[in-house]
Design a protein around this motif. Sequence first.
Motif, PDB file in Angstrom:
ATOM      1  N   GLY A 165       0.842  -1.193   0.000  1.00 18.74           N
ATOM      2  CA  GLY A 165       0.000   0.000   0.000  1.00 18.74           C
ATOM      3  C   GLY A 165       0.872   1.234   0.000  1.00 18.74           C
ATOM      4  N   PRO A 166       0.442   2.320  -0.661  1.00 22.19           N
ATOM      5  CA  PRO A 166       1.231   3.560  -0.655  1.00 22.19           C
ATOM      6  C   PRO A 166       1.256   4.173   0.740  1.00 22.19           C
ATOM      7  CG  PRO A 166      -0.907   3.929  -1.687  1.00 22.19           C
ATOM      8  CD  PRO A 166      -0.807   2.453  -1.431  1.00 22.19           C
ATOM      9  N   ALA A 167       2.459   4.281   1.320  1.00 19.98           N
ATOM     10  CA  ALA A 167       2.582   4.749   2.700  1.00 19.98           C
ATOM     11  C   ALA A 167       3.138   6.158   2.808  1.00 19.98           C
ATOM     12  CB  ALA A 167       3.470   3.793   3.498  1.00 19.98           C
ATOM     13  N   THR A 168       3.798   6.650   1.768  1.00 19.38           N
ATOM     14  CA  THR A 168       4.234   8.046   1.743  1.00 19.38           C
ATOM     15  C   THR A 168       3.919   8.631   0.378  1.00 19.38           C
ATOM     16  OG1 THR A 168       6.490   7.940   0.831  1.00 19.38           O
ATOM     17  CG2 THR A 168       6.224   7.313   3.145  1.00 19.38           C
ATOM     18  N   TRP A 169       3.795   9.954   0.382  1.00 24.29           N
ATOM     19  CA  TRP A 169       3.565  10.691  -0.857  1.00 24.29           C
ATOM     20  C   TRP A 169       4.655  11.743  -1.011  1.00 24.29           C
ATOM     21  CZ3 TRP A 169      -0.837  10.155  -4.223  1.00 24.29           C
ATOM     22  CH2 TRP A 169      -1.661   9.084  -3.867  1.00 24.29           C
ATOM     23  N   THR A 170       4.845  12.201  -2.216  1.00 24.09           N
ATOM     24  CA  THR A 170       5.864  13.204  -2.477  1.00 24.09           C
ATOM     25  C   THR A 170       5.254  14.386  -3.215  1.00 24.09           C
ATOM     26  OG1 THR A 170       8.070  13.586  -3.442  1.00 24.09           O
ATOM     27  CG2 THR A 170       6.568  12.201  -4.699  1.00 24.09           C
ATOM     28  N   THR A 171       5.757  15.561  -2.899  1.00 21.41           N
ATOM     29  CA  THR A 171       5.302  16.789  -3.548  1.00 21.41           C
ATOM     30  C   THR A 171       6.518  17.561  -4.028  1.00 21.41           C
ATOM     31  OG1 THR A 171       3.387  16.895  -2.076  1.00 21.41           O
ATOM     32  CG2 THR A 171       3.956  18.906  -3.264  1.00 21.41           C
TER      33      THR A 171
ATOM     34  N   THR B 212      -0.540   1.000   4.026  1.00 22.92           N
ATOM     35  CA  THR B 212      -0.822   2.422   3.820  1.00 22.92           C
ATOM     36  C   THR B 212      -0.861   3.184   5.143  1.00 22.92           C
ATOM     37  OG1 THR B 212      -2.015   2.068   1.746  1.00 22.92           O
ATOM     38  CG2 THR B 212      -2.608   4.022   3.006  1.00 22.92           C
ATOM     39  N   LEU B 213      -1.327   2.538   6.203  1.00 23.75           N
ATOM     40  CA  LEU B 213      -1.444   3.182   7.512  1.00 23.75           C
ATOM     41  C   LEU B 213      -0.174   3.076   8.351  1.00 23.75           C
ATOM     42  CD1 LEU B 213      -4.971   1.739   8.393  1.00 23.75           C
ATOM     43  CD2 LEU B 213      -4.480   4.135   7.871  1.00 23.75           C
ATOM     44  N   SER B 214       0.769   2.256   7.930  1.00 23.18           N
ATOM     45  CA  SER B 214       1.870   1.847   8.802  1.00 23.18           C
ATOM     46  C   SER B 214       2.784   2.984   9.225  1.00 23.18           C
ATOM     47  CB  SER B 214       2.699   0.753   8.118  1.00 23.18           C
ATOM     48  OG  SER B 214       3.282   1.245   6.909  1.00 23.18           O
TER      49      SER B 214
ATOM     50  N   GLU C  14      -2.027   8.109   6.485  1.00 26.48           N
ATOM     51  CA  GLU C  14      -3.398   8.054   5.997  1.00 26.48           C
ATOM     52  C   GLU C  14      -4.396   8.032   7.146  1.00 26.48           C
ATOM     53  OE1 GLU C  14      -6.019   8.787   4.183  1.00 26.48           O
ATOM     54  OE2 GLU C  14      -4.894   8.034   2.451  1.00 26.48           O
ATOM     55  N   SER C  15      -5.634   8.427   6.855  1.00 24.70           N
ATOM     56  CA  SER C  15      -6.728   8.450   7.821  1.00 24.70           C
ATOM     57  C   SER C  15      -7.552   7.179   7.692  1.00 24.70           C
ATOM     58  CB  SER C  15      -7.618   9.669   7.572  1.00 24.70           C
ATOM     59  OG  SER C  15      -8.880   9.512   8.174  1.00 24.70           O
ATOM     60  N   VAL C  16      -7.758   6.489   8.806  1.00 23.42           N
ATOM     61  CA  VAL C  16      -8.621   5.312   8.807  1.00 23.42           C
ATOM     62  C   VAL C  16     -10.058   5.706   8.488  1.00 23.42           C
ATOM     63  CG1 VAL C  16      -9.434   3.343  10.160  1.00 23.42           C
ATOM     64  CG2 VAL C  16      -7.099   4.185  10.469  1.00 23.42           C
ATOM     65  N   VAL C  17     -10.479   6.864   8.998  1.00 27.56           N
ATOM     66  CA  VAL C  17     -11.834   7.342   8.712  1.00 27.56           C
ATOM     67  C   VAL C  17     -12.010   7.533   7.207  1.00 27.56           C
ATOM     68  CG1 VAL C  17     -13.417   9.278   9.024  1.00 27.56           C
ATOM     69  CG2 VAL C  17     -12.143   8.388  10.979  1.00 27.56           C
ATOM     70  N   ARG C  18     -11.020   8.080   6.550  1.00 26.42           N
ATOM     71  CA  ARG C  18     -11.114   8.275   5.105  1.00 26.42           C
ATOM     72  C   ARG C  18     -11.145   6.938   4.373  1.00 26.42           C
ATOM     73  NH1 ARG C  18      -7.599  11.969   0.887  1.00 26.42           N
ATOM     74  NH2 ARG C  18      -5.905  10.504   1.258  1.00 26.42           N
ATOM     75  N   LEU C  19     -10.309   5.984   4.798  1.00 27.67           N
ATOM     76  CA  LEU C  19     -10.324   4.668   4.159  1.00 27.67           C
ATOM     77  C   LEU C  19     -11.659   3.961   4.385  1.00 27.67           C
ATOM     78  CD1 LEU C  19      -6.729   3.277   4.879  1.00 27.67           C
ATOM     79  CD2 LEU C  19      -7.604   4.381   2.807  1.00 27.67           C
ATOM     80  N   ALA C  20     -12.267   4.178   5.549  1.00 31.06           N
ATOM     81  CA  ALA C  20     -13.587   3.594   5.800  1.00 31.06           C
ATOM     82  C   ALA C  20     -14.632   4.195   4.868  1.00 31.06           C
ATOM     83  CB  ALA C  20     -13.978   3.799   7.262  1.00 31.06           C
TER      84      ALA C  20
ATOM     85  N   VAL D  82      -6.652   8.502  15.981  1.00 28.15           N
ATOM     86  CA  VAL D  82      -5.977   9.106  17.131  1.00 28.15           C
ATOM     87  C   VAL D  82      -4.692   8.351  17.445  1.00 28.15           C
ATOM     88  CG1 VAL D  82      -6.146   9.519  19.616  1.00 28.15           C
ATOM     89  CG2 VAL D  82      -8.086  10.046  18.125  1.00 28.15           C
ATOM     90  N   LEU D  83      -4.725   7.033  17.310  1.00 27.62           N
ATOM     91  CA  LEU D  83      -3.557   6.227  17.652  1.00 27.62           C
ATOM     92  C   LEU D  83      -2.491   6.223  16.557  1.00 27.62           C
ATOM     93  CD1 LEU D  83      -5.245   3.075  19.263  1.00 27.62           C
ATOM     94  CD2 LEU D  83      -4.171   5.003  20.441  1.00 27.62           C
ATOM     95  N   LEU D  84      -2.914   6.136  15.294  1.00 27.30           N
ATOM     96  CA  LEU D  84      -1.972   5.823  14.223  1.00 27.30           C
ATOM     97  C   LEU D  84      -1.415   7.026  13.479  1.00 27.30           C
ATOM     98  CD1 LEU D  84      -3.769   2.708  12.634  1.00 27.30           C
ATOM     99  CD2 LEU D  84      -1.892   2.736  14.302  1.00 27.30           C
ATOM    100  N   ARG D  85      -2.168   8.134  13.420  1.00 28.38           N
ATOM    101  CA  ARG D  85      -1.691   9.271  12.633  1.00 28.38           C
ATOM    102  C   ARG D  85      -0.432   9.870  13.247  1.00 28.38           C
ATOM    103  NH1 ARG D  85      -5.651  11.443   9.101  1.00 28.38           N
ATOM    104  NH2 ARG D  85      -3.949  12.683   8.188  1.00 28.38           N
TER     105      ARG D  85
END
Length: 414
Positions: free
Chosen positions: A130-136, A370-372, A376-382, A400-403
Amino acid sequence: MSLEVRTVVESEYPEWLRAVHSGFLRPPVVADEEVADRLPHVDLSRVLGVFDQGRVVATFRSFTQELSAVGGGTLVADAVSAVTVAATHRRRGLLSRMMATDLAAAKERGDAVATLIAAEYPIYGRYGFGPATWTTEWTVDVRRAGLDPRRSGRPGDGGRIDFTDGEEIRKIGPDLHRRLAAVRAGIVGREARGWDVGTGLAYQSHPWVEPFYAVYRDEDGNPQGYAAYTCDDKWEDGKQPLNTATVRDLIAATPAAERALWHFLCSIDWVTAVKSGHRAPDDLLPLLLPDPRAARVTTHADMLWVRVLDVAKVLEGRTYGASGSLVLDLRDADGLAGGRYRLDASPEGAACSRTTGSADLALDIAELGTLSLGDESVVRLAALGRVEELTPGAAALADVLLRAPRRPWCPDIF
């Protein structure tokens, strides 16, 4: 006729490297100097090829990598690279065979995750990545930035910026890089050879253009960051400069160093645009300018992909800013890391183990990748249907725990 998937022996390495060049649309020729430079740094037991009547038609390589986790911990990763399948041999399951061989070996070694930089987005999700980081990337219009050209090149905190060379960067860079990894998730280890390649000391497959190197030193003279950049030579009619400075590498161990280096780059005579290179999506750059609109986003894309191989190592190997418990039901089609796990997390530490308790969230192992690193937001993935919330409020608790406080960043392509 059957296609043979196996490790490559030393005498086959030049042919394997030629296939890599061809797969990445580079001229399919290999110089003796390139083989001599690369081979001593390659573990041939982790170099796979697919052979069709003695010819390499697909390639795959992995190596051991350190990956920074949230809070500064380190995960051991199986870094996947040089993945190609010849245009003549597509849709035959060759990548799947090589990937299965490599991930099984990584699991057996006890690696926490596998990592890769995906050339194309749709390929690797089916293998649990899963994509875990993004680049800009930003392009700064220096004339609009609002900086005072008489002052922006001189740090106002007692520090200074000096020009230097690749030799000094090879000396000071590794410590600065490690310091960055201690405060930012997603940083992959940069070994000695990486510093040699990045400063032109090792063999280069493309013509080498020596960059400018600028190092920021604090008021005590200690290096706290550096930038490597090149400049073009472009002028408009009327002898007006239109030069662009392109950043190849900028590593800052402190916010003061980051500010000083970006302001310096935006103060160089004749430079009217600065291209930032790969940065974190929440990089400070735009907000370091009096007019943030002068920094225009020119690239935004996925960067580092993560495949979880050991759930407990990943979830226990990071820090948490709050306390809570979750039971995750993880689906893994390849059978490497699936199952039901209970996470008990707090600022003092975390414990994660298999459980038979009722699940709070159900998700694919790729979504855990993706969350590791906390991006990413779990709420958004849900909301996207990629995480199933089985206990009301569990997705919000997971956020709250993972971000992570800062978005993860991977500045290196491998």
